[in-house]
Write an enzyme that holds these catalytic residues in place. Structure first.
Site, PDB file in Angstrom:
ATOM      1  N   HIS A 244      -0.290 -13.837   1.545  1.00  0.00           N
ATOM      2  CA  HIS A 244      -1.561 -13.364   0.981  1.00  0.00           C
ATOM      3  C   HIS A 244      -1.931 -13.920  -0.388  1.00  0.00           C
ATOM      4  O   HIS A 244      -2.629 -13.256  -1.167  1.00  0.00           O
ATOM      5  CB  HIS A 244      -1.624 -11.821   0.947  1.00  0.00           C
ATOM      6  CG  HIS A 244      -3.031 -11.318   1.054  1.00  0.00           C
ATOM      7  ND1 HIS A 244      -3.390 -10.006   0.818  1.00  0.00           N
ATOM      8  CD2 HIS A 244      -4.181 -11.967   1.343  1.00  0.00           C
ATOM      9  CE1 HIS A 244      -4.688  -9.867   0.964  1.00  0.00           C
ATOM     10  NE2 HIS A 244      -5.192 -11.050   1.298  1.00  0.00           N
TER      11      HIS A 244
ATOM     12  N   ASP B 100       3.033  -2.937  -3.951  1.00  0.00           N
ATOM     13  CA  ASP B 100       2.113  -3.968  -4.440  1.00  0.00           C
ATOM     14  C   ASP B 100       0.898  -3.362  -5.138  1.00  0.00           C
ATOM     15  O   ASP B 100       0.255  -4.020  -5.935  1.00  0.00           O
ATOM     16  CB  ASP B 100       1.673  -4.915  -3.311  1.00  0.00           C
ATOM     17  CG  ASP B 100       0.751  -4.260  -2.304  1.00  0.00           C
ATOM     18  OD1 ASP B 100       0.827  -3.028  -2.112  1.00  0.00           O
ATOM     19  OD2 ASP B 100      -0.067  -4.984  -1.692  1.00  0.00           O
TER      20      ASP B 100
ATOM     21  N   ASP C 277       0.814  -1.230   0.000  1.00  0.00           N
ATOM     22  CA  ASP C 277       0.000   0.000   0.000  1.00  0.00           C
ATOM     23  C   ASP C 277       0.843   1.273   0.000  1.00  0.00           C
ATOM     24  O   ASP C 277       0.491   2.270   0.639  1.00  0.00           O
ATOM     25  CB  ASP C 277      -0.939   0.027   1.237  1.00  0.00           C
ATOM     26  CG  ASP C 277      -2.168  -0.843   1.052  1.00  0.00           C
ATOM     27  OD1 ASP C 277      -2.224  -1.604   0.071  1.00  0.00           O
ATOM     28  OD2 ASP C 277      -3.080  -0.757   1.895  1.00  0.00           O
TER      29      ASP C 277
ATOM     30  N   LYS D   2       4.687 -10.851   4.228  1.00  0.00           N
ATOM     31  CA  LYS D   2       3.278 -11.113   3.896  1.00  0.00           C
ATOM     32  C   LYS D   2       3.110 -12.037   2.683  1.00  0.00           C
ATOM     33  O   LYS D   2       3.613 -11.753   1.613  1.00  0.00           O
ATOM     34  CB  LYS D   2       2.585  -9.775   3.643  1.00  0.00           C
ATOM     35  CG  LYS D   2       1.196  -9.876   3.043  1.00  0.00           C
ATOM     36  CD  LYS D   2       0.488  -8.541   3.133  1.00  0.00           C
ATOM     37  CE  LYS D   2      -0.671  -8.432   2.157  1.00  0.00           C
ATOM     38  NZ  LYS D   2      -1.427  -7.177   2.321  1.00  0.00           N
TER      39      LYS D   2
ATOM     40  N   CYS E  86      -3.800  -6.287  -3.203  1.00  0.00           N
ATOM     41  CA  CYS E  86      -2.705  -7.142  -2.719  1.00  0.00           C
ATOM     42  C   CYS E  86      -2.556  -8.511  -3.384  1.00  0.00           C
ATOM     43  O   CYS E  86      -1.557  -8.795  -4.026  1.00  0.00           O
ATOM     44  CB  CYS E  86      -2.856  -7.377  -1.215  1.00  0.00           C
ATOM     45  SG  CYS E  86      -2.833  -5.888  -0.227  1.00  0.00           S
TER      46      CYS E  86
ATOM     47  N   HIS F 262       0.796  -0.864   5.038  1.00  0.00           N
ATOM     48  CA  HIS F 262      -0.648  -1.158   5.029  1.00  0.00           C
ATOM     49  C   HIS F 262      -1.266  -0.744   6.368  1.00  0.00           C
ATOM     50  O   HIS F 262      -0.575  -0.711   7.382  1.00  0.00           O
ATOM     51  CB  HIS F 262      -0.798  -2.665   4.828  1.00  0.00           C
ATOM     52  CG  HIS F 262      -2.162  -3.133   4.417  1.00  0.00           C
ATOM     53  ND1 HIS F 262      -3.235  -3.119   5.274  1.00  0.00           N
ATOM     54  CD2 HIS F 262      -2.616  -3.646   3.250  1.00  0.00           C
ATOM     55  CE1 HIS F 262      -4.305  -3.610   4.647  1.00  0.00           C
ATOM     56  NE2 HIS F 262      -3.954  -3.928   3.415  1.00  0.00           N
TER      57      HIS F 262
ATOM     58  N   LYS G 250      -5.814   3.017  -4.401  1.00  0.00           N
ATOM     59  CA  LYS G 250      -5.812   1.554  -4.289  1.00  0.00           C
ATOM     60  C   LYS G 250      -7.203   1.018  -4.623  1.00  0.00           C
ATOM     61  O   LYS G 250      -8.205   1.620  -4.234  1.00  0.00           O
ATOM     62  CB  LYS G 250      -5.452   1.159  -2.863  1.00  0.00           C
ATOM     63  CG  LYS G 250      -5.594  -0.328  -2.579  1.00  0.00           C
ATOM     64  CD  LYS G 250      -5.293  -0.669  -1.125  1.00  0.00           C
ATOM     65  CE  LYS G 250      -5.474  -2.171  -0.888  1.00  0.00           C
ATOM     66  NZ  LYS G 250      -5.176  -2.559   0.504  1.00  0.00           N
TER      67      LYS G 250
END
Ligand SMILES: *[C@@H]1O[C@H](CO)[C@@H](O)[C@H](O)[C@H]1NC(C)=O
Ligand SMILES: *[C@@H]1O[C@H](CO)[C@@H](O)[C@H](O)[C@H]1NC(C)=O
Ligand SMILES: *[C@@H]1O[C@H](CO)[C@@H](O)[C@H](O)[C@H]1NC(C)=O
Ligand SMILES: *[C@@H]1O[C@H](CO)[C@@H](O)[C@H](O)[C@H]1NC(C)=O
Ligand SMILES: *[C@@H]1O[C@H](CO)[C@@H](O)[C@H](O)[C@H]1NC(C)=O
Ligand SMILES: *[C@@H]1O[C@H](CO)[C@@H](O)[C@H](O)[C@H]1NC(C)=O
Length: 535
Positions: free
Chosen positions: A141, A292, A44, A139, A85, A234, A310
């Protein structure tokens, strides 16, 4: 003001020190043709949140280490990522568009029985064929409901990090709601073992120190691939207060905290770089930095002067901060800006074939291109076209004809059969042109994000777009109009028709999106208090 300058000066001195180290670095040239690759992914991190963009655009965020590394490397300024993400992470590791993996819609939720399909060959798997040691910190995800979905089953020799998309930076705990039931537990794994002992450690410090451990313990007989995917920056907006101090002048508390989080991440990246130098690896290492997705402008981040946020397919959602830094780059490109079209799906072929000299056999048909020669200034980018996404589950509200689909974004909601429809959220770039379809405005409830929002500390004002009622198609010459101010869809109907035809081609070439309902069996209470595979 004084504080601000002191911080800037401190940052500068820190970088000068780092640079000094780099210049006198000792070498590790034992893997000719197979450099170490350190891929750092920020979360982010908005277009206007890196110092070298922000200075020109009213942002106060300071990133001396990123500025230094990028300034000595190649800044990628026509570089694109996905707007959220899981999609970016899935494309990074598979080299394939979401229309080919079923991940078109949304992110993977903690309790969803869902992951990057197991028949996708991953970046670290390909690097293992070249005898790389492969390590991941941070991360994940891209799904963890089955053991086979988890990092050490997908090509990484070791893993330390969290599997879901967001959590508390100190307790490493994640909650998720299914109806009235709250699922809650630790989300932090050392390989496959829940790591309870790190409660209270701020994740940017923790992940930096784990990345440095990987570097220090690296077995020199092999080249190293390290994927460091920071939790920063984030939400939730959490940071030790000392990192906020330089930003006391910023009155928006969200922006101040966010800026502090960026400073901490920047410090961590300085530490990782210094560790590479100290370990004698730097000399043969390529450092790649990427965000990302675009910054969430309602949670401290900023993409000014780009439009959108985003989650959107406006440039603010998809045009990413990215650069490559390495002593292995030809001197002619060091310190330059690269204006070639490059996308996150390009990293798999670029790293495997371009950087590591491997072959691309065994993967499914790649959507990414090897752009290593473009980064090295030798060739134009082979990429002329970029599908930003095509999501048939995200249908503009006033056309949500299929009652079965409305408000129920699961696999029960099938793809609308037949032709591509401009109510679907999609965007495609072909050369100078960019077409966008769908509502253009939705993200996270009804928060409007198709606008131009300056950083709060700039004193500038938000600019709201004029949108035709029920508008479903926009066309921009992005080269001439990177800020997406002049919609040309009425002026060039032939171009619109051609690009819609192309979207129809991609729609026919898509697999149906998968977005299964959450599963209560994911409940950490059933698994020793930690999130992890449950099937
Ligand atoms: C800090 O705020 C003051 C008062 O608004 C302003 O005059 C000053 O320029 C600001 N400092 C910086 C570094 O922007
Ligand atoms: C790496 O180290 C070797 C040996 O010290 C040196 O010859 C070489 O120039 C260095 N390479 C770079 C890119 O700094
Ligand atoms: C970077 O290293 C310094 C010195 O060891 C340490 O104080 C600091 O906490 C580290 N920063 C991060 C983000 O890990
Ligand atoms: C690619 O080819 C190499 C060498 O023939 C082989 O070892 C490897 O398993 C192949 N990779 C895949 C994913 O098929
Ligand atoms: C898209 O689908 C909706 C609902 O089926 C329909 O009302 C609309 O006319 C279609 N639009 C186009 C451009 O085909
Ligand atoms: C887009 O704008 C650029 C810069 O003004 C111009 O050179 C180019 O011809 C335009 N592209 C198209 C397809 O019209």
């Amino acid at each position: 003001m004084v504080q601000y300058l002191t911080m800037a000066l401190r940052g500068l001195l820190r970088f000068v020190f780092l640079f000094h180290l780099l210049t006198f670095a000792t070498s590790d040239q034992s893997h000719t043709g197979r450099p170490n690759v350190v891929f750092i992914l920020a979360d982010d991190f908005g277009y206007n949140d890196v110092g070298y963009h922000g200075r020109e655009h009213g942002s106060m965020v300071l990133t001396p280490n990123l500025d230094g590394l990028a300034g000595e490397g190649v800044k990628l300024e026509k570089y694109y990522v996905q707007p959220i993400c899981s999609p970016t992470r899935s494309q990074l590791l598979s080299g394939r568009y979401q229309i080919h993996t079923g991940l078109q819609y949304g992110v993977i939720r903690p309790a969803q029985p869902h992951c990057l399909p197991l028949d996708e060959v991953t970046l670290p798997q390909k690097l293992k064929e070249r005898d790389y040691a492969t390590h991941m910190v941070g991360k994940w995800h891209i799904g963890f409901y089955k053991d086979a979905c988890t990092p050490t089953e997908r090509g990484f020799d070791s893993y330390f990090g969290y599997l879901s998309g967001a959590e508390d930076y100190y307790s490493h705990s994640r909650s998720f709601q299914i109806g009235s039931k709250t699922l809650k537990g630790l989300d932090l794994m050392a390989n496959k073992t829940p790591a309870f002992q790190y409660k209270g450690q701020y994740s940017t410090h923790l992940f930096t120190s784990k990345a440095i451990d990987v570097i220090n313990n690296h077995e020199r007989s092999k080249p190293l691939f390290l994927y460091l995917a920071y939790q920063a920056v984030h939400s939730p907006l959490q940071v030790p207060s000392k990192y906020e101090e330089p930003y006391a002048n910023i009155t928006s508390s969200a922006r101040r905290a966010y800026a502090g989080m960026v400073s901490c991440m920047d410090e961590g990246i300085g530490n990782v770089t210094r560790a590479l130098v100290d370990a004698g690896l730097y000399n043969n290492t390529i450092i790649i930095f990427s965000t990302d997705n675009g910054g969430p402008i309602n949670v401290g981040a900023n993409n000014w002067p780009l439009r959108g946020s985003k989650g959107s397919l406006w440039e603010g959602g998809v045009r990413g901060v990215g650069f490559v830094h390495s002593p292995l780059l030809p001197p002619s490109v060091k310190g330059t800006i690269n204006h070639e079209l490059i996308h996150v799906s390009d990293w798999l072929p670029t790293i495997v074939a371009g950087m590591a000299g491997g072959s691309l056999n065994g993967t499914k048909p790649l959507d990414g291109y090897d752009v290593w020669n473009s980064i090295r200034g030798m060739d134009p980018s082979p990429r002329q076209e970029l599908l930003h996404n095509l999501d048939p589950l995200d249908v503009a509200a006033d056309f949500e004809g299929d009652a079965k689909c409305s408000g129920k974004k699961t696999t029960e909601c099938r793809m609308i059969p037949g032709k591509f429809n401009t109510s679907m959220k999609a965007a495609l770039r072909v050369g100078d042109w960019k077409i966008q379809t769908g509502s253009g405005a939705k993200y996270s409830g009804d928060v409007q994000v198709n606008l131009w929002k300056p950083p709060p500390e700039s004193g500038l004002h938000t600019i709201y777009p004029v949108q035709k009622p029920k508008q479903k198609v926009w066309l921009f010459n992005i080269t001439a109009d990177p800020l997406e101010e002049n919609d040309l869809s009425d002026t060039y109907p032939d171009v619109v028709a051609q690009l819609l035809h192309r979207l129809q081609y991609y729609y026919k070439d898509s697999v149906p999106p998968r977005y299964p309902p959450p599963d209560v069996n994911a409940d950490p209470a059933l698994h020793g208090g930690a999130w992890g595979p449950w099937e």
